[in-house]
Each structure stands twice: as C-alpha cells, then as structure tokens.
Design a protein around this motif. Sequence first.
Motif, mmCIF file in Angstrom:
data_model
loop_
_atom_site.group_PDB
_atom_site.id
_atom_site.type_symbol
_atom_site.label_atom_id
_atom_site.label_comp_id
_atom_site.label_asym_id
_atom_site.label_seq_id
_atom_site.Cartn_x
_atom_site.Cartn_y
_atom_site.Cartn_z
ATOM 1 N N LEU A 26 -9.006 -2.906 13.005
ATOM 2 C CA LEU A 26 -8.178 -2.198 12.032
ATOM 3 C C LEU A 26 -8.645 -2.394 10.594
ATOM 4 O O LEU A 26 -8.171 -1.692 9.700
ATOM 5 C CB LEU A 26 -6.717 -2.626 12.177
ATOM 6 C CG LEU A 26 -6.046 -2.208 13.487
ATOM 7 C CD1 LEU A 26 -4.658 -2.838 13.596
ATOM 8 C CD2 LEU A 26 -5.968 -0.687 13.594
ATOM 9 N N LEU A 27 -9.558 -3.317 10.359
ATOM 10 C CA LEU A 27 -10.080 -3.509 9.000
ATOM 11 C C LEU A 27 -10.733 -2.235 8.468
ATOM 12 O O LEU A 27 -10.713 -1.984 7.269
ATOM 13 C CB LEU A 27 -11.093 -4.650 8.962
ATOM 14 C CG LEU A 27 -10.571 -6.014 8.570
ATOM 15 C CD1 LEU A 27 -11.669 -7.064 8.666
ATOM 16 C CD2 LEU A 27 -9.933 -6.014 7.205
ATOM 17 N N ALA A 28 -11.300 -1.444 9.352
ATOM 18 C CA ALA A 28 -11.968 -0.205 8.939
ATOM 19 C C ALA A 28 -10.968 0.885 8.565
ATOM 20 O O ALA A 28 -11.347 1.887 7.978
ATOM 21 C CB ALA A 28 -12.884 0.291 10.051
ATOM 22 N N GLY A 29 -9.708 0.694 8.899
ATOM 23 C CA GLY A 29 -8.689 1.686 8.581
ATOM 24 C C GLY A 29 -7.812 1.966 9.777
ATOM 25 O O GLY A 29 -8.031 1.417 10.863
ATOM 26 N N PRO A 30 -6.803 2.813 9.593
ATOM 27 C CA PRO A 30 -5.871 3.118 10.683
ATOM 28 C C PRO A 30 -6.587 3.685 11.905
ATOM 29 O O PRO A 30 -7.595 4.384 11.779
ATOM 30 C CB PRO A 30 -4.942 4.171 10.078
ATOM 31 C CG PRO A 30 -5.084 4.014 8.613
ATOM 32 C CD PRO A 30 -6.484 3.539 8.375
ATOM 33 N N THR A 77 -0.906 -4.680 8.065
ATOM 34 C CA THR A 77 -0.041 -5.039 6.952
ATOM 35 C C THR A 77 -0.895 -5.862 5.982
ATOM 36 O O THR A 77 -2.051 -6.209 6.293
ATOM 37 C CB THR A 77 1.148 -5.885 7.426
ATOM 38 O OG1 THR A 77 0.623 -7.086 7.997
ATOM 39 C CG2 THR A 77 1.998 -5.145 8.452
ATOM 40 N N ASP A 78 -0.355 -6.205 4.838
ATOM 41 C CA ASP A 78 -1.095 -7.064 3.908
ATOM 42 C C ASP A 78 -1.433 -8.405 4.562
ATOM 43 O O ASP A 78 -2.551 -8.900 4.432
ATOM 44 C CB ASP A 78 -0.297 -7.284 2.624
ATOM 45 C CG ASP A 78 -0.234 -6.031 1.755
ATOM 46 O OD1 ASP A 78 -1.090 -5.142 1.927
ATOM 47 O OD2 ASP A 78 0.679 -5.952 0.908
ATOM 48 N N ALA A 79 -0.461 -8.972 5.283
ATOM 49 C CA ALA A 79 -0.704 -10.244 5.980
ATOM 50 C C ALA A 79 -1.784 -10.082 7.047
ATOM 51 O O ALA A 79 -2.634 -10.960 7.226
ATOM 52 C CB ALA A 79 0.582 -10.769 6.604
ATOM 53 N N GLY A 80 -1.765 -8.973 7.753
ATOM 54 C CA GLY A 80 -2.773 -8.711 8.777
ATOM 55 C C GLY A 80 -4.153 -8.537 8.178
ATOM 56 O O GLY A 80 -5.147 -9.040 8.725
ATOM 57 N N ARG A 81 -4.225 -7.860 7.037
ATOM 58 C CA ARG A 81 -5.518 -7.673 6.357
ATOM 59 C C ARG A 81 -6.065 -9.029 5.903
ATOM 60 O O ARG A 81 -7.243 -9.335 6.090
ATOM 61 C CB ARG A 81 -5.372 -6.732 5.169
ATOM 62 C CG ARG A 81 -6.675 -6.467 4.440
ATOM 63 C CD ARG A 81 -6.597 -5.319 3.458
ATOM 64 N NE ARG A 81 -6.111 -4.085 4.036
ATOM 65 C CZ ARG A 81 -6.762 -3.308 4.906
ATOM 66 N NH1 ARG A 81 -7.965 -3.658 5.285
ATOM 67 N NH2 ARG A 81 -6.231 -2.205 5.378
ATOM 68 N N GLN A 82 -5.223 -9.865 5.332
ATOM 69 C CA GLN A 82 -5.666 -11.188 4.891
ATOM 70 C C GLN A 82 -6.137 -12.024 6.081
ATOM 71 O O GLN A 82 -7.168 -12.700 5.999
ATOM 72 C CB GLN A 82 -4.532 -11.911 4.155
ATOM 73 C CG GLN A 82 -4.223 -11.314 2.804
ATOM 74 C CD GLN A 82 -2.985 -11.926 2.166
ATOM 75 O OE1 GLN A 82 -2.327 -12.790 2.736
ATOM 76 N NE2 GLN A 82 -2.663 -11.465 0.971
#
Length: 129
Positions: A26-30, A77-82
Amino acid sequence: MVQGIYARVSERHDLTPVQAKLLCLLLAGPRGMAELAHCFGVERAALTGLMDRAERRGLAQRSAVPGDRRALQVTLTDAGRQAAIAFHAEVSAELDRLTSSLAPQDREHFRTVMAEIIARRRASSAASW
C-alpha cells in the motif's frame, strides 16, 4: 534467509509478516481489494480478515470506489504509512548487510539482476491479472 529477516523485522515492529507485506504494497498508493487478493494469491473473502485486523489497529482503511458501489479500495492511515516506512527501511538495511561483503561492482550486478527478475515477475503477474 530473506524470509527469516522479514519475519524478525516484522516481529520487532509488532506486525505479522502478512501485515508487513500489506503495508508495503500500500505504500505505492491505494489498491483495490481484488488487486490485493491477487497479490496475496487468495480470494477476496480471505483478505477480509487481514483487512479487519489492519483496520482495528489503525494501519489501513477501506473505502468505496467512486463509480463502483460494490468495489472497495484500501489505503494506509498515517500510522500505517509510518509503520510501513520504518519496516521497509529496516528490512532494506538488513538486506544491504547481506551483500556488504561483496565488491561494489558485484553488489551492483546483484542489484541489477534482482531488479530485472522482479520487473519480469511483476510484468508477468500484471499480464495474467
């Protein structure tokens, strides 16, 4: 060896290896649920449990796809991205240590060959999807 690194690092980040894979994808986008199911090699229904747990932990969220009321897309989410960025950085550092004893030109050759293998695999997978 690589799977062992992946498992150890995911544990240090309080993730399962499957959750870590989801976050990195998911880092690449939805991504759509159907696409994620394909990436994991499972049916969409089997992905639901993984997504339920990721949402409960505040790492990812599902939302409707505009124009297709039956489809869902998944975003970090922001937490997931971090969490994904931290996990990815640590795995990358561990993998870099594996090749650190190689001469620079051998290390670059290895990276080039692996990038080609990955690109061909992705192209083959995308074509079949």
